[in-house]
Write a protein that holds these residues in place. Structure first.
Motif, PDB file in Angstrom:
ATOM      1  N   ALA A 103       0.663  -1.039  -0.076  1.00 46.36           N
ATOM      2  CA  ALA A 103       0.015   0.159  -0.110  1.00 46.36           C
ATOM      3  C   ALA A 103       0.811   1.040  -0.020  1.00 46.36           C
ATOM      4  O   ALA A 103       1.393   1.533   1.065  1.00 46.36           O
ATOM      5  N   PHE A 104       0.950   1.745  -1.129  1.00 41.03           N
ATOM      6  CA  PHE A 104       1.722   2.990  -1.414  1.00 41.03           C
ATOM      7  C   PHE A 104       1.067   4.177  -2.164  1.00 41.03           C
ATOM      8  O   PHE A 104       0.516   3.682  -3.205  1.00 41.03           O
ATOM      9  N   VAL A 105       1.394   5.280  -1.843  1.00 38.32           N
ATOM     10  CA  VAL A 105       0.603   6.133  -2.561  1.00 38.32           C
ATOM     11  C   VAL A 105       0.791   6.188  -4.134  1.00 38.32           C
ATOM     12  O   VAL A 105      -0.035   6.246  -4.911  1.00 38.32           O
ATOM     13  N   LEU A 133     -10.063  14.040  -2.828  1.00 35.71           N
ATOM     14  CA  LEU A 133      -8.977  14.994  -2.043  1.00 35.71           C
ATOM     15  C   LEU A 133      -9.694  15.726  -0.729  1.00 35.71           C
ATOM     16  O   LEU A 133      -9.091  15.569   0.355  1.00 35.71           O
ATOM     17  N   GLU A 134     -11.025  16.091  -1.090  1.00 36.41           N
ATOM     18  CA  GLU A 134     -11.809  16.804  -0.248  1.00 36.41           C
ATOM     19  C   GLU A 134     -12.093  15.840   1.039  1.00 36.41           C
ATOM     20  O   GLU A 134     -11.768  16.450   2.153  1.00 36.41           O
ATOM     21  N   GLU A 135     -12.268  14.705   0.869  1.00 31.16           N
ATOM     22  CA  GLU A 135     -12.567  13.779   1.870  1.00 31.16           C
ATOM     23  C   GLU A 135     -11.249  13.347   2.906  1.00 31.16           C
ATOM     24  O   GLU A 135     -11.381  13.170   3.965  1.00 31.16           O
ATOM     25  N   PHE A 156       3.330  17.761  -0.991  1.00 31.28           N
ATOM     26  CA  PHE A 156       2.437  16.822  -0.601  1.00 31.28           C
ATOM     27  C   PHE A 156       1.694  16.516  -1.794  1.00 31.28           C
ATOM     28  O   PHE A 156       1.045  17.178  -2.549  1.00 31.28           O
ATOM     29  N   THR A 157       1.267  15.173  -1.719  1.00 34.03           N
ATOM     30  CA  THR A 157       0.410  14.643  -2.969  1.00 34.03           C
ATOM     31  C   THR A 157      -0.976  15.205  -2.888  1.00 34.03           C
ATOM     32  O   THR A 157      -1.623  15.195  -1.630  1.00 34.03           O
ATOM     33  N   GLY A 158      -1.592  15.711  -3.936  1.00 31.47           N
ATOM     34  CA  GLY A 158      -2.780  16.279  -4.189  1.00 31.47           C
ATOM     35  C   GLY A 158      -2.848  17.752  -3.761  1.00 31.47           C
ATOM     36  O   GLY A 158      -3.676  18.527  -4.089  1.00 31.47           O
ATOM     37  N   ILE A 159      -1.950  17.953  -3.092  1.00 25.62           N
ATOM     38  CA  ILE A 159      -1.463  19.734  -2.815  1.00 25.62           C
ATOM     39  C   ILE A 159      -0.780  20.288  -3.896  1.00 25.62           C
ATOM     40  O   ILE A 159      -1.015  21.201  -4.582  1.00 25.62           O
TER      41      ILE A 159
END
Ligand SMILES: Nc1ncnc2c1ncn2[C@@H]1O[C@H](COP(=O)(O)OS(=O)(=O)O)[C@@H](OP(=O)(O)O)[C@H]1O
Ligand SMILES: Nc1ncnc2c1ncn2[C@@H]1O[C@H](COP(=O)(O)OP(=O)(O)O)[C@@H](O)[C@H]1O
Length: 195
Positions: A103-105, A133-135, A156-159
């Motif tokens: 389990a890795f990004v 991303l919101e959740e 940071f992933t997603g940001i």
């Protein structure tokens, strides 16, 4: 250097191990944003398989990053090297007869293509843990999104760093529509013929 390396073939093959275990060995590769639910679901899948007497082992992000991959950060290049080594380790675990849970990004297509190529397509099952991303930010399990928004964590992933959503995952779990137990059941159903 590598031309002087000779590969030894061992009598105890993967097939013999798989026969004794009475199931196939392969990788369940979980990808998704931080806080999407990868570890929660992977952990329960591992427990369920162990209960069924399957040979199973999880590669845990924290152990990997504080052990074999100590010193690697979150630049594109470091993530790629992180995932390359993890894929090589996962391949060894598969050879040893394990259902290997990872389990890795693993954020980009390039990262996951690399992983799939190292492990081999037939032994690679991609599980997309799909959470907006919101959740993830609402959950903020480790308080990392807050820090990233405050500029305290770079890349940071997603940001600040990208996440390429898988286009054609083998298993697609939408955690905002499913409970953890439903997700586990869906994964076990998918691998039913292999175990
Ligand atoms: N910049 C940045 N971006 C994303 N994640 C970060 C970052 N810094 C630290 N963390 C924490 O590290 C975990 C992700 O590590 P991975 O090895 O899975 O990442 S990667 O696959 O190499 O991209 C991730 O764990 P999970 O929340 O379990 O996904 C975070 O807790
Ligand atoms: N349907 C769901 N599937 C997975 N996790 C969920 C779900 N609903 C809520 N959660 C919560 O979301 C969080 C996910 O955290 P975690 O598993 O550590 O994510 P990741 O490993 O992707 O960073 C946990 O606190 C978990 O209880």
């Amino acid at each position: 250097m590598s031309e002087n390396i000779t590969i030894h073939h061992y009598d105890l093959t993967r097939e013999k191990r798989n026969n004794r275990n009475q199931h196939k060995s392969f990788v369940l590769w979980f990808t998704g944003l931080s806080g999407s639910g990868k570890s929660t679901i992977a952990n329960k899948v591992e427990a369920a398989l162990f209960e069924k007497n399957k040979q199973v082992y999880s590669l845990d992000g924290d152990n990997i990053r504080s052990g074999i991959n100590k010193g690697l950060g979150f630049t594109k290049a470091d993530r790629y090297e992180n995932l390359r080594r993890i894929a090589e380790v996962a391949k060894l675990f598969v050879d040893a007869g394990n259902i290997t849970v990872a389990a890795f990004v693993s954020p980009t297509y390039k990262d996951r293509d690399l992983v799939k190529n190292i492990i081999g397509e037939k032994d690679f099952i991609e599980v997309f843990v799909d959470t907006s991303l919101e959740e993830c930010e609402r959950r903020d399990v480790k308080g990392l999104y807050k820090k990233a928004r405050a500029g305290e964590i770079k890349n940071f992933t997603g940001i600040e760093a990208p996440y390429d959503a898988p286009k054609n995952p083998d298993i697609h779990i939408k955690t905002e529509e499913k409970t953890v137990d439903q997700a586990v059941e869906e994964i076990l159903n998918h691998i039913n013929t292999l175990i």
